[in-house]
Design an enzyme around this catalytic site. Structure first.
Site, short mmCIF file in Angstrom:
data_model
loop_
_atom_site.label_atom_id
_atom_site.label_comp_id
_atom_site.label_asym_id
_atom_site.label_seq_id
_atom_site.Cartn_x
_atom_site.Cartn_y
_atom_site.Cartn_z
N ASP A 87 -36.75 -39.52 5.42
CA ASP A 87 -37.28 -38.37 4.94
C ASP A 87 -37.81 -38.56 3.51
OD1 ASP A 87 -38.68 -36.20 3.64
OD2 ASP A 87 -37.24 -34.84 4.69
N HIS B 170 -33.26 -31.36 4.42
CA HIS B 170 -34.15 -30.15 4.54
C HIS B 170 -34.34 -29.69 5.83
CE1 HIS B 170 -38.24 -28.10 3.96
NE2 HIS B 170 -38.10 -28.28 2.84
N LYS C 135 -46.86 -33.28 -2.78
CA LYS C 135 -45.60 -33.55 -3.76
C LYS C 135 -45.71 -34.73 -4.48
CE LYS C 135 -42.31 -31.41 -0.36
NZ LYS C 135 -41.92 -30.06 -0.93
N CYS D 225 -34.50 -24.29 1.43
CA CYS D 225 -34.72 -24.89 3.01
C CYS D 225 -33.81 -25.91 3.27
CB CYS D 225 -36.15 -25.66 3.16
SG CYS D 225 -37.55 -24.43 3.01
N GLN E 146 -39.09 -36.63 -1.19
CA GLN E 146 -38.69 -36.27 -2.68
C GLN E 146 -38.52 -37.64 -3.34
OE1 GLN E 146 -38.75 -33.62 -4.34
NE2 GLN E 146 -38.68 -31.92 -2.69
N1 PLP Z 1 -38.32 -32.84 3.25
C1 PLP Z 1 -37.85 -32.89 2.04
C2 PLP Z 1 -36.77 -33.55 1.56
C3 PLP Z 1 -38.38 -31.71 1.19
O1 PLP Z 1 -38.09 -31.87 0.01
C4 PLP Z 1 -39.59 -31.07 1.84
C5 PLP Z 1 -40.31 -30.07 0.98
O2 PLP Z 1 -39.66 -29.21 0.14
C6 PLP Z 1 -40.11 -31.21 3.05
C7 PLP Z 1 -39.32 -32.24 3.71
C8 PLP Z 1 -41.07 -30.71 3.68
O3 PLP Z 1 -42.42 -30.75 3.12
P1 PLP Z 1 -43.69 -30.02 3.62
O4 PLP Z 1 -43.48 -28.64 3.43
O5 PLP Z 1 -44.71 -30.77 2.69
O6 PLP Z 1 -44.14 -30.62 4.91
#
Ligand code: PLP
Length: 405
Positions: free
Chosen positions: A200, A123, A226, A364, A203
């Protein structure tokens, strides 16, 4: 325990609403999840009955708010099985957690000529902070490649590691392909070179049991919103020995021990990384969300969503022109797809008119889209309250839209 999805749904008032006169079918859980009553009511209750700033007050309410806030830290610790609450830093979300780490680790140990490794399926939140760091320090970003099936090429990871590598950053679950990466194996490979690893978990945490000690990662980030919690709160887990070594991210209140014109000293962990008034209402509500999913059982949630995903894939594959992105052996409750040459935005907009909320676009993850040779996908992502009936309606919806083109 039998997983009773219809009973679970009763906890989420929003699922009973209609859009365009049709029952809402919410399949955008990868972006954010809906909130159970238990979470919303905890927030209301705290604002109505407890509200006071944490940590700095001698008075009753401040102490009560502090107790709730710190109890939430313990709830998070237990949930991901960290060793100590000193390892649980509250942030605004995954993105802020990664920015914190990129800044602090960058200040402590990245210099010109160094290298940072990320994966091909990250992401933007796990790419851009590292790119910014590389730009600041004259370091280089390197990328673990991916197969056409959507699995990381671990054989190639080894080749990327060298004495200049400062950290390897990798997502646990891809928000586009649903791939569940073998994070334990990745950590093993990288640790053999004495290099730390950030996972990370944005998900993964909502969908499966996570044990940071078992993974043995050095850092782990996730977002409250999430995992059925409120917006504006997230977590950075870091092994204590690492967090001790890193300098603070932001300066301000709470992160200091003493301040004078000559010199400021910093607070102990985890407060060193928590400048300013934290969103203590959100941390408390996050703990309620964690209690909620824990009571359902993360294993049960995983099993329910796996069954749903398998069912959805089988049904969707029968649709003419269907192309599902990613065929990883281990995959989670995210399905990205395109049908024929129908633009993802058209598909998403028309599904919306049928009451079906999906996400469209690059999710993203533009470098991943480039790797796949597409501009975007339609993405259906499931949560603990989705049902086979909803999958059926999705499939009928896709077929109906397809017939229109
Ligand atoms: N990393 C992953 C794999 C994500 O799917 C997301 C959000 O869609 C993020 C990071 C960013 O999360 P946040 O916008 O809650 O900081």
């Amino acid at each position: 325990m039998m997983y009773d999805v219809n009973k679970v749904r009763e906890d989420f008032p929003i699922l009973a609403r209609e859009v365009y006169g049709r029952p809402l079918i919410y399949l955008d859980n990868g972006a954010t999840t809906q909130k159970p009553r238990q979470v919303v009511e905890a927030m209301m209750d705290e604002y109505y009955n407890v509200n006071a700033n944490v940590h700095r007050g001698v008075h009753f309410l401040s102490q009560q708010a502090t107790d709730l806030h710190e109890a939430s830290r313990e709830t998070v610790r237990k949930f991901i099985n960290a060793k100590s609450t000193n390892e649980i830093v509250f942030t605004r979300g995954t993105t802020e957690s990664i920015n914190l780490l990129a800044f602090s680790l960058g200040e402590a140990m990245v210099k010109e000529g160094d290298e940072i490794v990320v994966s091909a399926m990250e992401h933007h939140s796990n790419i851009v902070p590292w790119q910014m760091l590389c730009e600041r320090k004259g370091a280089t970003l390197r990328v673990i490649p991916m197969t056409d099936e959507g699995e990381l090429e671990l054989g190639r990871l080894e080749e990327l590691l060298n004495p200049h590598t400062r950290i390897v950053c990798c997502t646990h679950v891809s928000n586009v392909l649903g791939t569940i990466n073998p994070v334990k194996r990745i950590v093993e490979i990288v640790h053999a070179h004495g290099i730390p690893v950030l996972i990370d978990g944005a998900q993964s945490v909502p969908h499966m049991p996570v044990d940071v000690q078992d993974i043995d990662c050095d850092f782990f980030a996730f977002s409250g919103h999430k995992v059925y919690g409120p917006t504006g709160v997230g977590v950075l887990y870091g092994k204590e020995e690492w967090l001790e070594k890193l300098p603070p991210y932001q300066g301000g209140g709470e992160m200091i021990k003493n301040v004078s014109w000559e010199r400021t000293t910093y607070n102990v962990l985890p407060y060193k990384f928590e400048a300013g008034t934290p969103d203590y209402v959100a941390t408390h509500a996050l703990a309620k969300a964690i209690e909620y999913v824990t009571a359902l059982g993360m294993d049960n949630i995983y099993a329910h969503e796996q069954e749903l995903t398998q069912y959805a894939i089988e049904r969707m594959q029968q649709i003419e022109g269907m192309r599902i992105m990613g065929e990883a052996t281990h995959r989670d409750a995210v399905i990205s797809f395109l049908v024929g040459d129908i633009h993802h935005l058209d598909m998403g907009t028309l599904l919306d008119r049928l009451g079906i909320a999906v996400r469209t676009g690059h999710h993203c993850a533009e470098p991943l889209m480039t790797r796949l040779g597409i501009s975007g996908t339609v993405r259906a992502s499931f949560g603990l309250y989705n049902t086979k009936e909803e999958v059926n309606t999705l499939v009928e919806g896709i077929e109906r839209v397809s017939r229109m083109f």
